[in-house]
Scaffold this motif. Structure first.
Motif, mmCIF file in Angstrom:
data_model
loop_
_atom_site.group_PDB
_atom_site.id
_atom_site.type_symbol
_atom_site.label_atom_id
_atom_site.label_comp_id
_atom_site.label_asym_id
_atom_site.label_seq_id
_atom_site.Cartn_x
_atom_site.Cartn_y
_atom_site.Cartn_z
ATOM 1 N N ASP A 299 -7.976 6.332 -0.307
ATOM 2 C CA ASP A 299 -7.123 5.268 0.469
ATOM 3 C C ASP A 299 -8.167 4.452 1.222
ATOM 4 O O ASP A 299 -8.490 4.995 2.361
ATOM 5 C CB ASP A 299 -6.172 5.998 1.161
ATOM 6 C CG ASP A 299 -5.091 4.800 1.678
ATOM 7 O OD1 ASP A 299 -5.884 3.764 1.969
ATOM 8 O OD2 ASP A 299 -3.913 5.231 2.202
ATOM 9 N N LYS B 151 -4.806 -6.304 4.816
ATOM 10 C CA LYS B 151 -5.400 -5.979 6.240
ATOM 11 C C LYS B 151 -6.644 -6.900 6.374
ATOM 12 O O LYS B 151 -6.787 -8.063 6.642
ATOM 13 C CB LYS B 151 -5.677 -4.575 6.383
ATOM 14 C CG LYS B 151 -4.473 -3.785 6.799
ATOM 15 C CD LYS B 151 -4.523 -2.339 6.687
ATOM 16 C CE LYS B 151 -3.261 -1.682 6.844
ATOM 17 N NZ LYS B 151 -2.925 -0.403 6.391
ATOM 18 N N HIS C 231 -2.747 8.876 6.048
ATOM 19 C CA HIS C 231 -1.631 7.702 6.081
ATOM 20 C C HIS C 231 -0.251 8.303 5.618
ATOM 21 O O HIS C 231 -0.237 9.135 4.633
ATOM 22 C CB HIS C 231 -1.942 6.709 5.669
ATOM 23 C CG HIS C 231 -1.024 5.618 5.786
ATOM 24 N ND1 HIS C 231 0.204 4.916 5.082
ATOM 25 C CD2 HIS C 231 -1.005 4.616 6.777
ATOM 26 C CE1 HIS C 231 0.718 4.064 5.582
ATOM 27 N NE2 HIS C 231 -0.070 3.776 6.796
ATOM 28 N N HIS D 290 -8.286 0.504 5.315
ATOM 29 C CA HIS D 290 -9.108 -0.009 6.318
ATOM 30 C C HIS D 290 -10.780 -0.208 6.267
ATOM 31 O O HIS D 290 -11.627 -0.509 7.196
ATOM 32 C CB HIS D 290 -9.123 0.920 7.832
ATOM 33 C CG HIS D 290 -7.589 0.897 8.054
ATOM 34 N ND1 HIS D 290 -6.919 -0.223 8.946
ATOM 35 C CD2 HIS D 290 -6.659 1.900 7.768
ATOM 36 C CE1 HIS D 290 -5.768 0.187 9.071
ATOM 37 N NE2 HIS D 290 -5.417 1.324 8.392
ATOM 38 N N GLY E 101 0.585 -1.486 0.069
ATOM 39 C CA GLY E 101 0.109 0.146 -0.083
ATOM 40 C C GLY E 101 0.947 1.285 0.147
ATOM 41 O O GLY E 101 0.389 2.034 -0.725
ATOM 42 N N PHE E 102 1.945 1.313 0.724
ATOM 43 C CA PHE E 102 2.908 2.351 0.902
ATOM 44 C C PHE E 102 3.277 2.640 -0.797
ATOM 45 O O PHE E 102 3.179 3.925 -1.065
ATOM 46 C CB PHE E 102 4.003 1.866 1.631
ATOM 47 C CG PHE E 102 4.784 3.166 2.178
ATOM 48 C CD1 PHE E 102 4.677 3.824 3.384
ATOM 49 C CD2 PHE E 102 5.429 4.044 1.312
ATOM 50 C CE1 PHE E 102 5.195 4.695 3.810
ATOM 51 C CE2 PHE E 102 6.137 5.233 1.673
ATOM 52 C CZ PHE E 102 5.794 5.665 3.228
HETATM 53 C C1 LIG Z 1 -1.680 0.401 5.890
HETATM 54 C C2 LIG Z 1 -1.998 1.157 5.374
HETATM 55 C C3 LIG Z 1 -1.482 1.770 3.979
HETATM 56 C C4 LIG Z 1 -0.031 0.835 3.617
HETATM 57 O O1 LIG Z 1 -0.266 -0.299 3.231
HETATM 58 P P1 LIG Z 1 0.811 -1.372 3.253
HETATM 59 O O2 LIG Z 1 0.122 -2.570 2.285
HETATM 60 O O3 LIG Z 1 0.806 -1.900 4.748
HETATM 61 O O4 LIG Z 1 2.047 -0.781 2.827
HETATM 62 C C5 LIG Z 1 -1.888 2.827 3.282
HETATM 63 N N1 LIG Z 1 -2.669 3.358 3.825
HETATM 64 C C6 LIG Z 1 -3.318 3.418 4.837
HETATM 65 C C7 LIG Z 1 -4.598 4.255 5.382
HETATM 66 C C8 LIG Z 1 -2.826 2.320 5.848
HETATM 67 O O5 LIG Z 1 -3.575 2.036 6.811
#
Ligand SMILES: *Cc1c(COP(=O)(O)O)cnc(C)c1O
Length: 386
Positions: free
Chosen positions: A201, A236, A131, A204, A106-107
């Motif tokens: 984004d 997640k 984030h 969650h 996600g990053f």
């Molecule tokens: C966890 C998270 C990310 C990053 O995702 P990863 O797959 O863990 O790198 C991005 N945005 C939000 C809001 C997150 O909670």
């Protein structure tokens, strides 16, 4: 260099801000083992309890027998397998978007979007509590960036008055350290009125919110197409690993061509993509998982209210208990651990100063008894620290 690092570390220690890793000896589950002790886990983002699901374990085993363990290359070289491709098609179909693109995390997805699609003529307008990956991507982007007060529509309205060629509003769907939702219907309206684009984004929200798990837009009854750029993670609620961006063909093709965090990195293992496909299917076949999570959230909130615990306003699986001081938050977390409960303390700079908190997360797999034990332990510990 070493003197500087040492002094920074000492300073962090003195502020009760030292971060430490816990080493799990078991899988990610509602009960975990650390240092040979067992804990009920209230810190995981595995909201649907899929990280250890028998069907998904089976699919990982079967897919690694077929595809091996590593992807061996980036997507644009020779690392793009049929499993990745089908996962993208199935995600797009589930969401009703033209296309979806799988990222390795996600990053990297957020960073890739913000650094590759915008230039000096663009203005990124971000919620203050977005984030870290969105904030860092915005900083590294050529675009100008402004931030608005958290969920503060007046503040957003002011930022939208800036006269620039193009504006993009960027918000988390569910805020990761607070658990509250962005007021998406109003944000969608404001973005439209000011001819701005919208990026959501939904790390969650995806999988847990909305009637069919499509996330925070569905939760508000908004069409998926209201978000020009939709991003969510697969590590997640989906219990696997990776992330994706969904939207129209121009968006996805631009990312494939220009997003350096997409291009210059190894694809996730095909077996992990297969697992993500299986959990997407599970999500659609078993709405019961979401209902169980909702039920647990309600039960926790009811017991917490009866016990007068200072919860932050949230209806999601993220239920932070506001503490304030860093050392008190750490003490509470340690006290809970002695009682067999794992809840991690979240401190600045992850959250604003003086708002250290226990970030409690609920999953579909917690039992009533787990939740009752949590509330009893918190009550007992609050009395000790007072
Ligand atoms: C966890 C998270 C990310 C990053 O995702 P990863 O797959 O863990 O790198 C991005 N945005 C939000 C809001 C997150 O909670």
């Amino acid at each position: 260099m070493w003197d500087k690092l040492e002094s920074r570390l000492k300073q962090r220690q003195a502020q009760d801000l030292m971060r430490q890793r816990l080493t799990l000896e078991s899988g990610q589950d509602t009960e975990v083992s650390i240092d040979s002790s067992h804990f009920i886990n209230f810190s995981s983002n595995d909201y649907l309890g899929l990280a250890n699901h028998p069907k998904l374990i089976e699919s990982m085993v079967a897919a690694s027998k077929q595809y091996g363990v590593g992807s061996g290359a980036s997507h644009l070289v020779v690392g793009h397998s049929k499993e990745h491709h089908l996962l993208e098609e199935e995600l797009a179909e589930f969401l009703g978007t033209e296309r979806a693109l799988l990222f390795s995390s996600g990053f990297m997805a957020n960073y890739g979007v913000l650094t590759s699609l915008f230039d000096k003529k663009d203005l990124l307008i971000q919620d203050k509590l977005n984030h870290a990956s969105l904030i860092d991507g915005g900083r590294a982007s050529e675009a100008k960036m402004l931030r608005y007060g958290h969920n503060d529509l007046d503040s957003l309205r002011r930022q939208l008055k800036h006269k620039v060629e193009s504006k993009i509003v960027v918000t988390d769907g569910v805020f990761s350290m607070d658990g509250d939702l962005a007021p998406l219907p109003e944000i969608v309206e404001l973005a439209k009125e000011s001819q701005s684009q919208l990026m959501v984004d939904d790390a969650h929200g995806f999988g847990v919110l909305g009637e069919s798990g499509r996330g925070s837009l569905e939760h508000f009854g908004l069409a998926q197409s209201q978000a020009d750029i939709y991003m969510a993670t697969l590590g997640k609620s989906m219990g696997g690993y990776g992330a994706f961006v969904a939207g129209n063909n121009s968006l996805i093709e631009s990312l494939i061509q220009f997003a350096r965090s997409y291009i210059y990195t190894t694809a996730i293992p095909p077996a992990v993509a297969a697992v993500n496909r299986a959990s997407l299917k599970l999500l659609q076949d078993d709405p019961e998982l979401r209902l169980k999570l909702q039920h647990n959230i309600r039960y926790f909130k009811q017991l917490a209210a009866d016990a007068d615990l200072p919860l932050m306003p949230s209806d999601t699986a993220i239920q932070p208990l506001l503490v304030g001081k860093n050392d008190t938050a750490v003490q509470l977390s340690q006290g809970l651990r002695q009682r067999g409960i794992l809840v991690v303390a979240i401190r600045p700079p992850t959250v604003p100063e003086n708002s250290a908190r226990l970030r409690i997360t609920l999953t579909a797999s917690h039992t009533k008894s787990h939740i009752e034990q949590l509330i009893e332990a918190i009550q007992a510990e609050i009395q000790v620290t007072q």
